[in-house]
Design a protein around this motif. Structure first.
Motif, PDB file in Angstrom:
ATOM      1  N   SER A 176     -19.835 -70.932  42.020  1.00  0.00           N
ATOM      2  CA  SER A 176     -19.684 -69.641  41.342  1.00  0.00           C
ATOM      3  C   SER A 176     -19.207 -68.547  42.282  1.00  0.00           C
ATOM      4  O   SER A 176     -18.694 -67.525  41.838  1.00  0.00           O
ATOM      5  N   GLY A 177     -19.350 -68.767  43.593  1.00  0.00           N
ATOM      6  CA  GLY A 177     -18.870 -67.794  44.555  1.00  0.00           C
ATOM      7  C   GLY A 177     -17.366 -67.593  44.502  1.00  0.00           C
ATOM      8  O   GLY A 177     -16.851 -66.571  44.940  1.00  0.00           O
ATOM      9  N   ALA A 178     -16.651 -68.569  43.932  1.00  0.00           N
ATOM     10  CA  ALA A 178     -15.193 -68.469  43.813  1.00  0.00           C
ATOM     11  C   ALA A 178     -14.780 -67.650  42.598  1.00  0.00           C
ATOM     12  O   ALA A 178     -13.588 -67.406  42.390  1.00  0.00           O
ATOM     13  N   GLY A 179     -15.723 -67.238  41.771  1.00  0.00           N
ATOM     14  CA  GLY A 179     -15.408 -66.452  40.592  1.00  0.00           C
ATOM     15  C   GLY A 179     -15.129 -67.304  39.368  1.00  0.00           C
ATOM     16  O   GLY A 179     -15.167 -68.534  39.407  1.00  0.00           O
ATOM     17  N   THR A 203      -9.623 -69.600  36.935  1.00  0.00           N
ATOM     18  CA  THR A 203      -9.325 -71.021  37.045  1.00  0.00           C
ATOM     19  C   THR A 203      -8.734 -71.319  38.416  1.00  0.00           C
ATOM     20  O   THR A 203      -7.677 -70.811  38.786  1.00  0.00           O
ATOM     21  N   HIS A 204      -9.451 -72.144  39.180  1.00  0.00           N
ATOM     22  CA  HIS A 204      -8.977 -72.618  40.473  1.00  0.00           C
ATOM     23  C   HIS A 204      -9.126 -74.132  40.506  1.00  0.00           C
ATOM     24  O   HIS A 204     -10.145 -74.675  40.059  1.00  0.00           O
ATOM     25  N   LEU A 205      -8.142 -74.809  41.066  1.00  0.00           N
ATOM     26  CA  LEU A 205      -8.214 -76.268  41.137  1.00  0.00           C
ATOM     27  C   LEU A 205      -9.486 -76.729  41.837  1.00  0.00           C
ATOM     28  O   LEU A 205     -10.173 -77.642  41.377  1.00  0.00           O
ATOM     29  N   GLY A 206      -9.824 -76.071  42.944  1.00  0.00           N
ATOM     30  CA  GLY A 206     -10.985 -76.495  43.711  1.00  0.00           C
ATOM     31  C   GLY A 206     -12.307 -76.282  43.018  1.00  0.00           C
ATOM     32  O   GLY A 206     -13.323 -76.860  43.426  1.00  0.00           O
ATOM     33  N   SER A 207     -12.320 -75.461  41.939  1.00  0.00           N
ATOM     34  CA  SER A 207     -13.564 -75.205  41.211  1.00  0.00           C
ATOM     35  C   SER A 207     -13.765 -76.146  40.036  1.00  0.00           C
ATOM     36  O   SER A 207     -14.822 -76.118  39.402  1.00  0.00           O
ATOM     37  N   LEU A 208     -12.778 -76.951  39.715  1.00  0.00           N
ATOM     38  CA  LEU A 208     -12.906 -77.878  38.601  1.00  0.00           C
ATOM     39  C   LEU A 208     -13.984 -78.921  38.900  1.00  0.00           C
ATOM     40  O   LEU A 208     -14.187 -79.313  40.060  1.00  0.00           O
ATOM     41  N   LEU A 209     -14.659 -79.380  37.859  1.00  0.00           N
ATOM     42  CA  LEU A 209     -15.759 -80.336  38.036  1.00  0.00           C
ATOM     43  C   LEU A 209     -15.317 -81.560  38.825  1.00  0.00           C
ATOM     44  O   LEU A 209     -16.021 -82.012  39.740  1.00  0.00           O
ATOM     45  N   CYS A 210     -14.151 -82.113  38.476  1.00  0.00           N
ATOM     46  CA  CYS A 210     -13.694 -83.337  39.141  1.00  0.00           C
ATOM     47  C   CYS A 210     -13.336 -83.110  40.603  1.00  0.00           C
ATOM     48  O   CYS A 210     -13.291 -84.058  41.383  1.00  0.00           O
ATOM     49  N   GLU A 211     -13.089 -81.845  40.987  1.00  0.00           N
ATOM     50  CA  GLU A 211     -12.761 -81.538  42.367  1.00  0.00           C
ATOM     51  C   GLU A 211     -14.004 -81.181  43.187  1.00  0.00           C
ATOM     52  O   GLU A 211     -14.121 -81.574  44.347  1.00  0.00           O
ATOM     53  N   ALA A 212     -14.921 -80.424  42.580  1.00  0.00           N
ATOM     54  CA  ALA A 212     -16.067 -79.914  43.333  1.00  0.00           C
ATOM     55  C   ALA A 212     -17.268 -80.853  43.317  1.00  0.00           C
ATOM     56  O   ALA A 212     -18.033 -80.901  44.280  1.00  0.00           O
ATOM     57  N   PRO A 227     -17.804 -71.121  56.414  1.00  0.00           N
ATOM     58  CA  PRO A 227     -18.342 -71.322  55.068  1.00  0.00           C
ATOM     59  C   PRO A 227     -18.017 -72.725  54.546  1.00  0.00           C
ATOM     60  O   PRO A 227     -17.027 -73.342  54.952  1.00  0.00           O
ATOM     61  N   HIS A 228     -18.861 -73.206  53.645  1.00  0.00           N
ATOM     62  CA  HIS A 228     -18.667 -74.509  53.016  1.00  0.00           C
ATOM     63  C   HIS A 228     -18.884 -74.379  51.514  1.00  0.00           C
ATOM     64  O   HIS A 228     -19.668 -73.549  51.057  1.00  0.00           O
ATOM     65  N   LEU A 229     -18.211 -75.227  50.756  1.00  0.00           N
ATOM     66  CA  LEU A 229     -18.387 -75.295  49.308  1.00  0.00           C
ATOM     67  C   LEU A 229     -19.250 -76.502  48.968  1.00  0.00           C
ATOM     68  O   LEU A 229     -18.961 -77.619  49.396  1.00  0.00           O
ATOM     69  N   THR A 230     -20.319 -76.249  48.214  1.00  0.00           N
ATOM     70  CA  THR A 230     -21.232 -77.329  47.831  1.00  0.00           C
ATOM     71  C   THR A 230     -21.181 -77.549  46.320  1.00  0.00           C
ATOM     72  O   THR A 230     -20.905 -76.623  45.564  1.00  0.00           O
ATOM     73  N   PRO A 231     -21.453 -78.775  45.862  1.00  0.00           N
ATOM     74  CA  PRO A 231     -21.378 -79.071  44.420  1.00  0.00           C
ATOM     75  C   PRO A 231     -22.595 -78.582  43.645  1.00  0.00           C
ATOM     76  O   PRO A 231     -23.331 -79.355  43.047  1.00  0.00           O
ATOM     77  N   MET A 232     -22.832 -77.275  43.681  1.00  0.00           N
ATOM     78  CA  MET A 232     -23.859 -76.647  42.854  1.00  0.00           C
ATOM     79  C   MET A 232     -23.263 -75.360  42.304  1.00  0.00           C
ATOM     80  O   MET A 232     -22.254 -74.864  42.808  1.00  0.00           O
ATOM     81  N   ILE A 233     -23.874 -74.803  41.272  1.00  0.00           N
ATOM     82  CA  ILE A 233     -23.293 -73.636  40.618  1.00  0.00           C
ATOM     83  C   ILE A 233     -23.540 -72.365  41.407  1.00  0.00           C
ATOM     84  O   ILE A 233     -22.628 -71.589  41.654  1.00  0.00           O
ATOM     85  N   ARG A 234     -24.761 -72.143  41.837  1.00  0.00           N
ATOM     86  CA  ARG A 234     -25.077 -70.875  42.500  1.00  0.00           C
ATOM     87  C   ARG A 234     -26.053 -71.098  43.646  1.00  0.00           C
ATOM     88  O   ARG A 234     -26.827 -72.039  43.655  1.00  0.00           O
TER      89      ARG A 234
END
Length: 342
Positions: free
Chosen positions: A180-183, A186-195, A231-238
């Motif tokens: 959710s930090g990405a807003g 629509t971003h490719l990296g935020s899609l379920l199959c990507e994240a 920073p790192h992106l983790t597969p959780m919403i918030r």
């Protein structure tokens, strides 16, 4: 009642503001703007607000906003600075949740955000809205720059060490954030199959929050502080979990006592018992930062663990906290929510 407007109410930060403000005892929501969704009832987009809010999105109109006591900007970077001067002139207070007023040097702003600053003349009066540092200034402010999510977690974790001059050498901030930090865009990296089922670092050469963190730590220390921020992106919403590393050779300092004393009167900072490991789920939906301090193997390296909800303490909740201070209200008004478990 404080008459409040929100500019940019369709993003995750906007809806989090709404969730908090509809339960605030001293707030009357007057207007929520969105160019793309004007005319749509807010509860149709965010059904969690059904029965709590009977307003529709409207086109941004500065004359309508001038009727408010305070306006929150939950907009992309570069929007607030176009409208804030006129609102301030009309006597409206402003809390900007974007980065437009966080950096005091307009040249640094332009370097990191790729655009010239539109109102350098009022940049100097903006108060950086981390209440644990600037509470007195926020109370007197008419323009507050709400801190970023990573900067909130990192600064609160390092502050007691930096303020006491205990650090030797550079600092390291190894931080993980939910998607959710990405807003909400629509971003490719935020899609379920990507994240989902994935974990990655990003922004290693330089993230926009880096100069904000450095600025805050330098102010606390009285001199520049070296910092590596990854920073790192983790597969959780918030949620944000910051693992912070500092060299503290002085073994005579009781670090647990230092942190407990520094934050003893800060209702939204929880210094956990020695040996604790704060979890992001323990702050989900709350305006609290949980901190734990470790000195592994009794060495020179101190590890601080700092966990927040990026949408609450890292954004909307902190903005409401700042509003409470600006209007002389109870600091906890509208922010007493217990974290969500599981």
């Amino acid at each position: 009642m404080i008459k409040v407007g929100i500019v940019g109410g369709t993003g995750y930060t906007g809806v989090e503001l709404l969730r908090l403000l509809v339960q605030h005892p001293d707030v009357q929501l007057e207007v929520i703007t969105s160019r793309s969704e004007a005319g749509l009832p807010v509860a149709d987009m965010y059904p969690n607000l059904r029965g709590h809010l009977d307003l529709a999105f409207s086109q941004p109109d500065v004359n309508t906003l001038k009727q408010c006591d305070l306006v929150f900007f939950a907009t992309p970077n570069g929007i607030a600075m176009q409208q804030v001067p006129e609102l301030l002139e009309a006597g409206v207070k402003v809390v900007d949740l974007a980065a437009d007023f966080r950096l005091s040097d307009p040249a640094v702003w332009e370097k990191w955000y790729g655009m010239p600053h539109a109102c350098e003349n009022i940049l100097a009066e903006a108060v950086y809205g981390l209440p644990e540092i600037n509470r007195a200034k926020v109370r007197e402010a008419r323009l507050v720059a709400n801190p970023g999510c990573y900067p909130t977690a990192v600064q609160l974790g390092f502050l007691p060490l930096v303020e006491q001059g205990l650090i030797r050498g550079d600092l390291v901030a190894d931080c993980k954030s939910g998607v959710s930090g990405a807003g909400r865009q629509t971003h490719l990296g935020s899609l379920l199959c990507e994240a989902s089922e994935n974990f990655k670092a990003y922004g290693v050469p330089g993230h926009r929050h880096l100069p904000e963190i450095r600025q805050g730590l330098a102010r606390a220390a009285g001199h520049e502080i070296g910092l590596t921020f990854v920073p790192h992106l983790t597969p959780m919403i918030r949620g944000i979990h910051a693992t912070l590393y500092a060299q503290v050779p002085d073994r005579s300092v009781d670090l647990q006592a230092l942190y407990e004393q520094r934050y003893a009167n800060e209702v939204f900072v929880d210094v956990m018992p020695a040996g604790s490991h704060p979890e992001t789920r323990s702050v989900k939906g709350s305006n609290r930062c949980r901190i734990a301090i470790h000195r592994p193997q009794d060495g020179d390296t101190v590890v601080i663990l700092s966990a927040i909800d990026n949408l609450v303490k890292g954004a909307a909740g902190q903005a409401v906290h700042n509003m409470n201070l600006m209007f002389g209200l109870d600091e906890q008004a509208g922010l007493g929510h217990v974290a969500l478990l599981p």
